[in-house]
Motif scaffolding. Structure first.
Motif, PDB file in Angstrom:
ATOM      1  N   ALA A 187      34.047  36.641  43.881  1.00  8.00           N
ATOM      2  CA  ALA A 187      33.150  36.172  43.052  1.00  8.00           C
ATOM      3  C   ALA A 187      33.131  36.938  41.745  1.00  8.00           C
ATOM      4  CB  ALA A 187      31.946  36.353  43.878  1.00  8.00           C
ATOM      5  N   ASP A 188      33.589  36.217  40.852  1.00  7.61           N
ATOM      6  CA  ASP A 188      33.634  37.004  39.401  1.00  7.61           C
ATOM      7  C   ASP A 188      32.057  36.753  38.841  1.00  7.61           C
ATOM      8  OD1 ASP A 188      34.137  37.696  36.758  1.00  7.61           O
ATOM      9  OD2 ASP A 188      35.927  36.547  36.564  1.00  7.61           O
ATOM     10  N   GLU A 189      31.541  38.137  38.816  1.00  8.14           N
ATOM     11  CA  GLU A 189      30.162  38.146  38.149  1.00  8.14           C
ATOM     12  C   GLU A 189      30.216  38.665  36.789  1.00  8.14           C
ATOM     13  OE1 GLU A 189      27.675  38.500  42.388  1.00  8.14           O
ATOM     14  OE2 GLU A 189      27.669  40.287  41.019  1.00  8.14           O
ATOM     15  N   LYS A 214      33.132  42.935  38.458  1.00 13.15           N
ATOM     16  CA  LYS A 214      32.057  43.573  37.423  1.00 13.15           C
ATOM     17  C   LYS A 214      32.786  43.727  36.083  1.00 13.15           C
ATOM     18  CE  LYS A 214      28.222  43.023  39.962  1.00 13.15           C
ATOM     19  NZ  LYS A 214      27.106  41.928  39.489  1.00 13.15           N
ATOM     20  N   THR A 215      32.163  43.601  34.927  1.00 18.91           N
ATOM     21  CA  THR A 215      32.773  44.209  33.659  1.00 18.91           C
ATOM     22  C   THR A 215      31.632  44.501  32.872  1.00 18.91           C
ATOM     23  OG1 THR A 215      33.722  43.580  31.705  1.00 18.91           O
ATOM     24  CG2 THR A 215      32.516  41.800  32.678  1.00 18.91           C
ATOM     25  N   LEU A 216      32.011  45.713  32.194  1.00 22.27           N
ATOM     26  CA  LEU A 216      31.150  46.192  31.182  1.00 22.27           C
ATOM     27  C   LEU A 216      31.395  45.676  29.746  1.00 22.27           C
ATOM     28  CD1 LEU A 216      30.895  49.798  32.067  1.00 22.27           C
ATOM     29  CD2 LEU A 216      29.516  48.299  32.995  1.00 22.27           C
ATOM     30  N   SER A 217      32.384  44.687  29.729  1.00 18.62           N
ATOM     31  CA  SER A 217      32.522  44.042  28.584  1.00 18.62           C
ATOM     32  C   SER A 217      31.404  42.993  27.966  1.00 18.62           C
ATOM     33  CB  SER A 217      33.804  43.012  28.613  1.00 18.62           C
ATOM     34  OG  SER A 217      35.048  43.710  28.951  1.00 18.62           O
ATOM     35  N   LYS A 218      30.704  42.356  28.802  1.00 13.48           N
ATOM     36  CA  LYS A 218      29.659  41.493  28.149  1.00 13.48           C
ATOM     37  C   LYS A 218      28.530  42.002  28.160  1.00 13.48           C
ATOM     38  CE  LYS A 218      33.367  38.622  28.508  1.00 13.48           C
ATOM     39  NZ  LYS A 218      34.333  38.404  29.620  1.00 13.48           N
ATOM     40  N   ALA A 219      27.758  42.543  28.942  1.00 11.90           N
ATOM     41  CA  ALA A 219      26.302  43.057  29.153  1.00 11.90           C
ATOM     42  C   ALA A 219      26.325  44.331  28.629  1.00 11.90           C
ATOM     43  CB  ALA A 219      25.828  42.651  30.327  1.00 11.90           C
TER      44      ALA A 219
END
Ligand SMILES: *Cc1c(COP(=O)(O)O)cnc(C)c1O
Length: 551
Positions: A187-189, A214-219
């Protein structure tokens, strides 16, 4: 054969020696003389903090970042594999589990293009399961599309979906995982922070065939640092991590991510996400009014998906205006994905869509202030009364600054992680400096603001505050306190706080207070300051309130 991970992993991956043995041995001796890795003993010739430790290889899985990500997502460090962005986690999963030509990966269409990219790169087979006409994800049609697949190793589900923005019911994802016990459901959140959907991270930590990305790129605004992670059951994560290179995480990126995730930043990050969500609704509404927009889809991401008439004409207009958006004709005829930007960027976008823009000059600022003694993040918005979220580490002072915001009629979000175990002094002073700087920045050229004062009684006490947002710092404080402290708050700091505010705001602030009760006197000062500020910052037309033409 034992675990699911061992059964599903590529035999080549299982046969690999884990890469990081040598590195971990060196790490085990603190302050060891490091002559094992052919590093250069001298730091690189770059400035200051950037140079720290960059001549050394980084930890393969940086422990502090791993712990910070685990805490952020509510799992244990053993559930987390840190990767160079979520993109790298997608690649890692495909390479660890999919044998070329033999194994299959299922994706939804339309969805994020990187899944298919990495699957093709690996030479694995791609199975595409279409979403519904409205782009909804449902377990049953997805399961029907993959039924009969014997070597289905991975199923990617993007939640919320990129590029269409639709949110995915986590129960539908869990249903797929339950129905496909020999497939890893990923699940790509990446955009979940912007949605109202609960995360599956906790489920992934427990469920043997569920992984969350999870990524720190967006939020978290770290797209350039390339930091993300995969979350899953520890055994599965350990085998997946074998597909990573020996030192995947650049130490500069790790340091940036650890700083961005420090506790003092949480409130302002949350406030930014809330703002983007509010702007998303506003933008969606206004784009509906565009003559070329056929449809705006509901979105749980920091973007909107639209269908437009005459996409080529729009593309030409966008090019000429220097605005980049993503055209997605394969997702839907006339499909366009637009990211939510700053106010000015959003207005420019609306303009390009033929929606008359509302000139706005927001009066907001965010200030970060870090020293050895305190780490502070503060956001102010002078044109909104909320939110007011203040955590200085000194409860009485929180209450005082909340009075400033409440009586000033503006929003303050302030978080301080300071050395309050020594005493409140540093935190109190540094918060005043950071807040004053933020107020000064938010006021900008001070167009439409005034000079003002306010006198406020509070039972037997009385405080008068005069403010001139003159650009010239000056503080006059008249008043004495009998008690040395109120709770953890030293009364002598009040004088100090107003001096710090005057200095950092570039304002003349005169405070006069008398009375009997120190609590009342202190509170009266802060309330009167809020009241005076409320009047001083009120916008009345466009004129500068000075004969000099500049303040
Ligand atoms: C942006 C994005 C990613 C990749 O994020 P990075 O961490 O920057 O690699 C992953 N999945 C989806 C759906 C995305 O849109």
């Amino acid at each position: 054969m034992s675990s699911l991970a061992e059964r599903l992993a590529r035999p080549e991956v299982l046969a690999l020696e884990p890469f990081d043995i040598a590195a971990n041995n060196a790490m085990a001796i603190p302050d060891a003389i490091r002559l094992d890795a052919n590093e250069n003993p001298f730091p690189p010739l770059i400035d200051g903090a950037l140079a720290t430790n960059v001549n050394r290889y980084p930890e393969p899985q940086p422990a502090r970042l791993k712990a910070a990500l685990a805490a952020l997502y509510g799992v244990e460090p053993g559930n987390v594999v840190v990767t160079r962005g979520a993109d790298d986690a997608i690649d890692m999963m495909v390479r660890a589990f999919c044998r070329p030509q033999t194994d299959a990966v299922a994706i939804c269409t339309p969805s994020f293009s990187a899944y298919a990219h990495f699957v093709r790169l690996q030479g694995a087979r791609l199975i595409e399961a279409p979403l519904t006409a409205g782009f909804d994800f449902a377990a049953d049609p997805f399961l029907a599309a993959v039924s009969g697949e014997r070597n289905l190793k991975i199923a990617f589900i993007c939640t919320p979906n990129n590029p269409t923005g639709n949110e995915v019911d986590p129960n539908q994802v869990l249903k797929v995982a339950a129905a496909l016990p020999n497939t890893i459901v990923v699940a790509d959140e990446a955009y979940l922070d912007f949605s109202s959907t609960p995360s599956l991270a906790g489920d992934a930590a427990r469920c043997p065939n569920l992984v969350v990305l999870k990524t720190l790129s967006k939020a978290y605004g770290l797209a350039g640092a390339r930091v993300g992670c995969a979350i899953g059951e520890p055994d599965l994560m350990a085998i997946a991590a074998r597909a990573l290179p020996p030192y995947p995480m650049p130490s500069l990126s790790v340091d940036a991510a650890v700083l961005a995730l420090s506790p003092s930043r949480r409130a302002v990050h949350q406030e930014r996400v809330e703002r983007l969500k509010t702007d998303r609704s506003r933008l969606a509404e206004r784009l509906q009014g565009s003559p070329i927009v056929r449809r705006v889809y509901p979105s749980g991401g920091n973007f909107l998906f639209l269908e437009v008439d005459d996409a080529p004409a729009l593309a030409a207009r966008m090019r000429s205006m220097g605005i980049r958006v993503r055209f997605r004709p394969n997702a839907a005829p006339g499909g366009v994905r637009v990211t939510i930007g700053t106010d000015a960027e959003n207005e420019a976008l609306l303009n390009a869509f033929g929606v008359t823009s509302e000139p706005s000059s927001p009066r907001r600022a965010e200030v970060i202030r870090d020293t050895k003694e305190t780490e502070i993040a503060v956001a102010v918005d002078l044109d909104r009364p909320r939110p007011r979220k203040i955590d200085t580490g000194v409860p009485f002072y929180d209450h005082m600054l909340d009075q400033v915001a409440a009586h000033g009629g503006f929003s303050i979000v302030l978080d301080c992680d300071g050395d309050t175990e020594i005493d409140g002094h540093h935190s109190i002073e540094d918060c005043a400096l950071a807040l004053g700087t933020a107020l000064s920045q938010a006021l900008g050229d001070k167009r439409g603001i005034r000079r003002f004062g306010f006198t406020l009684p509070m039972d037997e006490a009385q405080a008068q505050v005069l403010i001139d947002l003159s650009g010239r710092p000056y503080c006059r404080f008249e008043g004495e306190f009998a008690a040395t402290s109120i709770g953890e708050y030293p009364t002598q700091m009040t004088r100090h706080v107003f001096r710090s505010l005057a200095d950092s705001m570039g304002a003349a602030i005169h405070v006069k207070v008398d009375g009997e009760n120190d609590h009342h006197k202190t509170e009266a000062c802060f309330k009167a300051f809020g009241r005076a500020l409320r009047d001083a910052i009120r916008r009345e037309g466009d004129a500068l309130p000075s004969t000099k033409g500049v303040l």
